[in-house]
Write a protein that holds these residues in place. Structure first.
Motif, short mmCIF file in Angstrom:
data_model
loop_
_atom_site.label_atom_id
_atom_site.label_comp_id
_atom_site.label_asym_id
_atom_site.label_seq_id
_atom_site.Cartn_x
_atom_site.Cartn_y
_atom_site.Cartn_z
N ARG A 8 2.07 1.68 -3.44
CA ARG A 8 1.00 2.21 -4.30
C ARG A 8 0.87 3.72 -4.14
N ASP A 9 0.87 4.21 -2.91
CA ASP A 9 0.78 5.66 -2.69
C ASP A 9 1.97 6.38 -3.33
N GLY A 48 5.05 8.40 -9.82
CA GLY A 48 5.12 7.65 -11.07
C GLY A 48 6.18 6.56 -11.04
N ARG A 49 6.88 6.44 -9.92
CA ARG A 49 7.97 5.45 -9.82
C ARG A 49 7.46 4.14 -9.23
N ARG A 50 7.77 3.04 -9.89
CA ARG A 50 7.35 1.73 -9.40
C ARG A 50 8.44 1.13 -8.54
N TYR A 92 3.79 5.35 -5.80
CA TYR A 92 3.67 5.28 -7.26
C TYR A 92 2.76 6.38 -7.78
N TYR A 93 1.63 6.56 -7.13
CA TYR A 93 0.72 7.63 -7.57
C TYR A 93 1.34 9.01 -7.37
N GLU A 122 0.84 -1.21 0.00
CA GLU A 122 0.00 0.00 0.00
C GLU A 122 0.87 1.26 0.00
#
Lengths: 330, 499
Positions: free
Chosen positions: A253-254, A260-262, A256-257, A250
């Motif tokens: 995920r935050d 933009g980095r995974r 990433y949003y 989680e």
């Protein structure tokens, strides 16, 4: 566009780093650091654990089970981290990673093998020409309780030996003492020392005491430049658990949003059975979707798991369980 | 490693967005149905016997997920209801009111244990007849129904302790009418306390979901309860009206719509019958900016999509602090994308079928009204089965407090979202409804939870969780959500007279 974003992000990290570094150590008390680093969301332990165990109830049969188990093998960082490790043991592990099941070459290979720095060269040689990466633990693994210079040297040498990935440990003492800036600095410095090698940051969640601190450490590690965040060294109990993994996913995920980095995720230690592995994959699937169902973004740190998965795959193929001696115990 | 970074570079060019696709999909995992056989036809369970209806009339009960007929069920008319009430009266006078309380307790324990043994059967039939996902009937409905029998078995011989040492008397015959959303669970909620307190029962299950109540009658028969202590009559509204209006009934307990509840209240007024009503709801689920957001999402999802939103205490109005509204809605949409809608008997199904064509029509009507009134609709894009009654999980944003979807109970998988700026505004909006059954509060601050719970006019307030039920905890509403409590010590008072 992509590199621009990355540059902008790195700039942000560097800036953040400078801000933190400019604050004199003496005034960076436990209560001061959160003013500088962005705060982390709170975590409700009961609901988190409930969600993690709800995901264990997914029923995986036949095709889904086989596909999941095959994927799990390709996500494995086959690990040996013992005082009694020898070149022979490491070479045996490498051949197991390359070809997990001698009767079926469509299974595997594993994602990486994970060893101490002294065995990186051995592993590198054994795996030459393959897709299996060599990961090395470093930074005074497993406690991390050494001077920073030694920890950085440890990481640099592992990279020099040829490690593709570095699994570092954070300073849990500093984290619990509220010296988040110190934790951040050390991760950022290790990232720099890694050069091209991918950096996995081990939080040792079993020592952090609460989900809130684990969430904070996850955010910190990603901000400081981690490519992966990883639960555990495998030397401390509890190691990886489903709720901790869900929580870290989680956080990913935050992040990433926001950027933009995974960032990748690696639960390590305590994942021993096929059933557990599938449970973790369900958590990944329903938290981060398809992209993370890939060895480039999700790994299992495990030693005993592989043979159980192979046994289950063979059971699905033949309809019967085979003796554990039918699988090589490397 | 060069390979890894190349993939990463390619990915970095895209706009952040998570893909919940079929990279690795779950295979169908249907629960077996070959271990039991339903009767072709079910009669009325009156006086310990299966009696053909005097009405000579039967109706079909179908599976809402396939529209296949599952069985035919007797339709009780006034005469049948009269026979059932008479049987209950006899049983009350002759057996049940004379029984030592500890023996009532034994019977309830026996029912609980028998239900445990047949848990799988009840779960599967509940999902077949009602359309709810097997994981819910298996993990929630049936275990809770069992828990209610166990819990009340424990009370039967200790009733004085529940009323501060004062002695209590049973009421007599209880007429109980239950809804279609939790057929077995509601039967347990009604029957267990009534029997524990020494009353006998005539229960009418809903016409779309009579099967588990009839299986429960079979089970009660096997448990060797004295004949007539529990009677089950099936039928629709007319049957229910006959039961409520029967002069020899001492107590009426109804769970269902507010509209019918009002009619029952009028019918019972002045008759001396005791009455409890558990009616509709339009609960506010309030999320503050300091809430554990990812866990709040689970509470929102469970609050509105549990049992397809056919839940009187569903958190159907989401109140979000404005500063986090965007983030929360993004998280909610991502989470909704993972919901698996389909075959109720598949163990991986999260959202099953809508209970009936009538209910589906009502949901569609209200959703259309929401769109017309200018709210923004987001529905999960999932393939719905061709046969049966289905509605995709849906959330509305930009909902005004005056719109129909913010005021009327939709009783479906449809969430209306409103925002607020201050705790006072949240309280005002939450209480600005005709209903008052339940509410949810999500915040990391304990003091804020207590403050909110004190101000919310709702019978149940959940803090950092939602839709949690336990037989020890009283459940019931304010205002148009009804009166009286079920469960807990408080629930017993609906079935006794304190002397």
């Amino acid at each position: 566009m992509g590199s621009l974003m990355k540059r902008a992000f790195l700039h942000f990290v560097v800036l953040l780093h400078r801000v933190i570094s400019s604050v004199p150590m003496s005034s960076r008390g436990a209560d001061r650091a959160p003013l500088i680093l962005p705060s982390s969301p709170t975590v409700d332990a009961v609901a988190l654990e409930e969600r993690a165990s709800a995901l264990a109830k997914r029923s995986l049969k036949k095709v889904a089970k086989i596909a999941g188990l095959r994927l799990a093998i390709r996500m494995m960082d086959l690990t040996t981290l013992e005082g009694k490790d020898t070149p022979g043991k490491v070479r045996a592990l490498c051949s197991k990673a390359l070809r997990p099941l001698d009767t079926d070459h469509t299974i595997g290979p594993c994602a990486a093998i994970c060893v101490y720095p002294n065995f990186v060269s051995v592993a590198k040689l054994a795996l030459a020409g393959s897709s299996v990466a060599v990961a090395s633990v470093a930074t005074a693994f497993p406690s991390g309780q050494s001077p920073l210079a030694i920890k950085l040297d440890d990481a640099r040498r592992a990279v020099d030996f040829g490690a593709d990935e570095i699994d570092m440990v954070i300073d849990r003492g500093a984290m619990l003492a509220g010296e988040t800036a110190k934790v951040f600095d050390e991760i950022a410095a290790t990232k720099e020392a890694c050069g091209q090698a991918h950096l996995k940051v081990i939080l040792e969640t079993g020592e952090l005491g609460s989900y809130d601190v684990i969430r904070r450490a996850s955010d910190l590690a990603m901000l400081a430049g981690a490519d992966f965040i990883k639960t555990s060294t495998g030397k401390i109990q509890p190691a990886a658990t489903p709720p901790v993994t869900l929580l870290m996913l989680e956080a990913i995920r935050d992040y990433y949003y926001a950027t933009g980095r995974r960032i990748g995720m690696k639960p390590a230690g305590g994942v021993r059975t096929s059933k557990q592995a599938l449970h973790y994959l369900v958590i990944v699937k329903e938290t981060l979707g398809d992209d993370w169902l890939d060895p480039s973004l999700f790994r299992f740190g495990a030693s005993a798991l592989l043979n159980d998965v192979l046994m289950q795959l063979e059971k699905e193929r033949t309809g019967a369980y085979q003796a554990s001696d039918d699988f090589s115990k490397d | 490693m060069g390979k890894l970074s190349k993939i990463e570079k390619k990915r970095d060019r895209e706009k952040p967005g998570i893909v919940f696709g079929n990279q690795w999909d779950y295979a169908p995992a249907p629960e077996a149905t070959d271990f039991f056989k339903l009767n072709k036809r079910y009669e009325l369970f009156i006086g310990g016997k299966w009696q053909k209806p005097r009405s000579k009339s039967y109706f079909a009960t179908i599976s809402p997920s396939t529209e296949a007929v599952l069985a035919e069920v007797a339709e009780a008319d006034d005469n049948d209801v009269d026979a059932a009430v008479l049987a209950a009266r006899h049983a009350y006078d002759r057996y049940w009111s004379r029984l030592a309380p500890s023996d009532r307790s034994k019977y309830l324990f026996r029912i609980a244990r028998a239900l445990q043994e047949k848990a799988r059967l009840f779960a599967v039939v509940e999902s077949l007849d009602g359309g709810k996902p097997i994981k819910e009937s298996r993990d929630v409905d049936v275990p809770l129904a069992i828990a209610h029998f166990f819990y009340h078995a424990g009370w039967a011989d200790k009733l004085e302790l529940a009323f501060h040492g004062r002695s209590v008397r049973s009421l007599g015959v209880a007429a109980q009418i239950i809804p279609w959303n939790f057929p077995l669970l509601m039967a347990a909620w009604k029957i267990a306390p009534a029997l524990a307190c020494g009353n006998t029962v005539v229960l009418k299950p809903a016409e779309t979901t009579p099967l588990t109540a009839l299986l429960l009658a079979e089970l009660i028969e096997e448990c060797d309860l004295p004949p007539g202590v529990v009677n089950i009559v099936t039928g629709a509204g007319k049957t229910g009206a006959a039961l409520v209006n029967h002069p020899d009934v001492n107590k009426v307990a109804f769970t269902g719509s507010t509209d019918v509840g009002k009619r029952i209240a009028r019918a019972v007024a002045g008759t001396g019958k005791r009455l409890t009503l558990e009616l509709g709801g339009k609960a506010a689920n309030i999320v503050f900016a300091d809430a554990p957001l990812d866990q709040a999402i689970e509470g929102i999802i469970g609050g509105i999509f549990f049992n397809q939103g056919h839940v009187c205490c569903a958190g159907s109005r989401l109140l979000v602090e404005e500063s986090i509204a965007n983030v929360l809605m993004r998280k909610l949409r991502d989470r909704m994308a993972t919901l698996r809608v389909g075959d109720p008997l598949d163990k991986n199904t999260d959202v099953g079928a809508i209970n009936s064509q009538m209910q589906l029509d009502k949901i569609r009507e209200l959703v259309a009204a929401g769109e017309k009134e200018g709210a923004e609709r987001f529905s999960v894009s999932c393939q719905l089965p061709k046969k049966g009654f289905w509605f995709p999980p849906t959330v509305f944003t930009n909902v005004s407090l005056s719109s129909r979807i913010a005021r009327e109970e939709i009783f479906g998988p449809v969430l209306s979202t409103l925002t607020f700026r201050t705790p006072d505004e949240a309280i005002e909006k939450a209480n600005n409804t005709a209903y008052g059954l339940s509410a949810g509060v999500w915040t990391d601050k304990g003091s804020k939870i207590f403050h909110m719970a004190g101000k919310l006019k709702a019978g149940v307030v959940w803090a950092n969780t939602y839709n949690k039920f336990d037989p020890t905890s009283p459940f019931g509403g304010y205002k148009e959500s009804g009166f009286g409590r079920e469960g807990g010590r408080q629930g017993l008072s609906a079935y006794v007279e304190v002397v």
